[in-house]
Design a protein around this motif. Structure first.
Motif, short mmCIF file in Angstrom:
data_model
loop_
_atom_site.label_atom_id
_atom_site.label_comp_id
_atom_site.label_asym_id
_atom_site.label_seq_id
_atom_site.Cartn_x
_atom_site.Cartn_y
_atom_site.Cartn_z
N LYS A 1 0.81 -1.23 0.00
CA LYS A 1 0.00 0.00 0.00
C LYS A 1 0.84 1.28 0.00
O LYS A 1 0.66 2.13 -0.86
CB LYS A 1 -0.95 -0.01 1.19
CG LYS A 1 -1.80 1.24 1.30
CD LYS A 1 -2.72 1.17 2.51
CE LYS A 1 -3.49 2.46 2.68
NZ LYS A 1 -4.39 2.41 3.86
N ASP A 2 1.77 1.42 0.95
CA ASP A 2 2.56 2.65 1.05
C ASP A 2 3.39 2.90 -0.21
O ASP A 2 3.47 4.03 -0.70
CB ASP A 2 3.46 2.63 2.28
CG ASP A 2 2.66 2.72 3.58
OD1 ASP A 2 1.48 3.13 3.55
OD2 ASP A 2 3.22 2.37 4.64
N GLY A 3 3.99 1.85 -0.74
CA GLY A 3 4.78 1.99 -1.97
C GLY A 3 3.93 2.39 -3.16
O GLY A 3 4.33 3.23 -3.97
N VAL A 4 2.74 1.82 -3.27
CA VAL A 4 1.83 2.15 -4.37
C VAL A 4 1.38 3.60 -4.26
O VAL A 4 1.36 4.34 -5.25
CB VAL A 4 0.64 1.18 -4.42
CG1 VAL A 4 -0.45 1.68 -5.35
CG2 VAL A 4 1.12 -0.21 -4.84
N ILE A 5 1.04 4.04 -3.05
CA ILE A 5 0.63 5.44 -2.87
C ILE A 5 1.77 6.37 -3.25
O ILE A 5 1.56 7.36 -3.96
CB ILE A 5 0.15 5.69 -1.42
CG1 ILE A 5 -1.18 4.97 -1.17
CG2 ILE A 5 0.00 7.19 -1.16
CD1 ILE A 5 -1.63 4.99 0.29
N GLY A 6 2.99 6.06 -2.84
CA GLY A 6 4.14 6.88 -3.21
C GLY A 6 4.34 6.95 -4.71
O GLY A 6 4.56 8.02 -5.28
N TYR A 7 4.25 5.79 -5.35
CA TYR A 7 4.39 5.73 -6.81
C TYR A 7 3.31 6.58 -7.49
O TYR A 7 3.59 7.35 -8.41
CB TYR A 7 4.31 4.28 -7.28
CG TYR A 7 4.05 4.14 -8.76
CD1 TYR A 7 5.07 4.38 -9.68
CD2 TYR A 7 2.79 3.82 -9.23
CE1 TYR A 7 4.83 4.28 -11.04
CE2 TYR A 7 2.54 3.73 -10.59
CZ TYR A 7 3.56 3.95 -11.49
OH TYR A 7 3.31 3.86 -12.84
N LEU A 8 2.05 6.42 -7.06
CA LEU A 8 0.95 7.16 -7.69
C LEU A 8 1.07 8.66 -7.47
O LEU A 8 0.76 9.44 -8.38
CB LEU A 8 -0.40 6.64 -7.19
CG LEU A 8 -0.78 5.26 -7.69
CD1 LEU A 8 -2.01 4.74 -6.97
CD2 LEU A 8 -0.99 5.26 -9.20
N ARG A 9 1.54 9.06 -6.33
CA ARG A 9 1.73 10.50 -6.09
C ARG A 9 2.79 11.07 -7.02
O ARG A 9 2.62 12.16 -7.55
CB ARG A 9 2.09 10.74 -4.62
CG ARG A 9 0.89 10.58 -3.72
CD ARG A 9 1.22 10.77 -2.27
NE ARG A 9 0.00 10.69 -1.48
CZ ARG A 9 -0.03 10.51 -0.17
NH1 ARG A 9 1.11 10.40 0.51
NH2 ARG A 9 -1.18 10.44 0.45
N GLU A 10 3.87 10.32 -7.24
CA GLU A 10 4.90 10.78 -8.19
C GLU A 10 4.34 10.87 -9.60
O GLU A 10 4.66 11.78 -10.35
CB GLU A 10 6.09 9.82 -8.18
CG GLU A 10 7.12 10.14 -7.16
CD GLU A 10 8.36 9.26 -7.32
OE1 GLU A 10 8.78 9.01 -8.47
OE2 GLU A 10 8.87 8.82 -6.29
N ARG A 11 3.51 9.91 -9.96
CA ARG A 11 2.96 9.82 -11.32
C ARG A 11 1.85 10.84 -11.56
O ARG A 11 1.80 11.46 -12.62
CB ARG A 11 2.42 8.39 -11.53
CG ARG A 11 1.73 8.16 -12.85
CD ARG A 11 1.32 6.72 -13.01
NE ARG A 11 0.46 6.53 -14.16
CZ ARG A 11 0.23 5.36 -14.72
NH1 ARG A 11 0.79 4.27 -14.25
NH2 ARG A 11 -0.56 5.27 -15.76
N GLU A 12 0.96 11.01 -10.60
CA GLU A 12 -0.26 11.79 -10.82
C GLU A 12 -0.22 13.22 -10.28
O GLU A 12 -1.00 14.05 -10.72
CB GLU A 12 -1.47 11.06 -10.21
CG GLU A 12 -1.67 9.65 -10.75
CD GLU A 12 -2.00 9.60 -12.23
OE1 GLU A 12 -2.60 10.55 -12.75
OE2 GLU A 12 -1.63 8.60 -12.88
N LEU A 13 0.64 13.50 -9.34
CA LEU A 13 0.60 14.81 -8.69
C LEU A 13 1.76 15.71 -9.09
O LEU A 13 2.11 16.63 -8.34
CB LEU A 13 0.55 14.64 -7.16
CG LEU A 13 -0.66 13.87 -6.62
CD1 LEU A 13 -0.58 13.75 -5.11
CD2 LEU A 13 -1.96 14.53 -7.05
#
Length: 181
Positions: free
Chosen positions: A77-89
């Motif tokens: 979960k934490d790694g996916v959230i970090g990845y998505l924040r880099e990608r989407e934000l």
């Protein structure tokens, strides 16, 4: 069907559906209510330039949107959230939120999703089919032609059995336009 509150789901409505970029334990089509897939984000880099912005997808208010939901293992979960924040934000044109989605099997689950920030400078508003097509037809960025982005998106949606009538109308309008020189 009961929902395990420890389950972590991510809802994708654009390229995330066919190119999530993270590990997941399950995926299925899902519907988000109160939002629709829309070419409402001005692209200054990937599909356009600051002088001639292209358009990419955003999850905007109104209607509903069929997309793909991905279940993520608790330890990921934490790694996916970090990845998505880099990608989407990157430019903060999207807002991160947890929203309910209806899975294809009838369960309602909370899912992480990225919705458009209507106050952001990159928000293009609710465009007509003709205006969106005219913008897409002439825009290019470092990732290629904006037309390729729209047609590729539609091809992937079709492969997944998802119809987006508005996006199909935009593509049809682009096809009726004279070639760009």
């Amino acid at each position: 069907m009961a929902v395990d509150m420890d389950d972590f789901w991510v809802f994708g409505y654009g390229s995330l559906m066919w190119n999530p970029g993270f590990a997941f334990t399950d995926k299925m089509t899902a519907r988000a209510f109160g939002y629709r897939r829309s070419l409402c984000v001005r692209s200054f880099v990937h599909r356009g330039t600051p002088e001639r912005p292209g358009l990419v997808l955003g999850l905007d208010y109104g209607g509903s949107c069929r997309g793909m939901a991905f279940k993520v293992a608790p330890e990921e979960k934490d790694g996916v959230i970090g990845y998505l924040r880099e990608r989407e934000l990157v430019t903060h044109v999207y807002k991160e939120r947890i929203m309910p989605v209806l899975l294809a099997d009838g369960r309602r689950v909370p899912a992480l999703a990225y919705t458009i920030d209507r106050a952001h400078v990159q928000y293009a508003g609710a465009l007509s089919v003709e205006d969106a097509a005219a913008t897409v037809a002439v825009s290019h960025g470092k990732s290629g032609a904006n037309t390729e982005y729209v047609l590729n998106t539609l091809a992937h949606l079709k492969e997944m059995g998802i119809r987006d009538h508005w996006l199909e109308e935009v593509a049809a309008a682009i096809g009726r336009m004279p070639p760009q020189t």
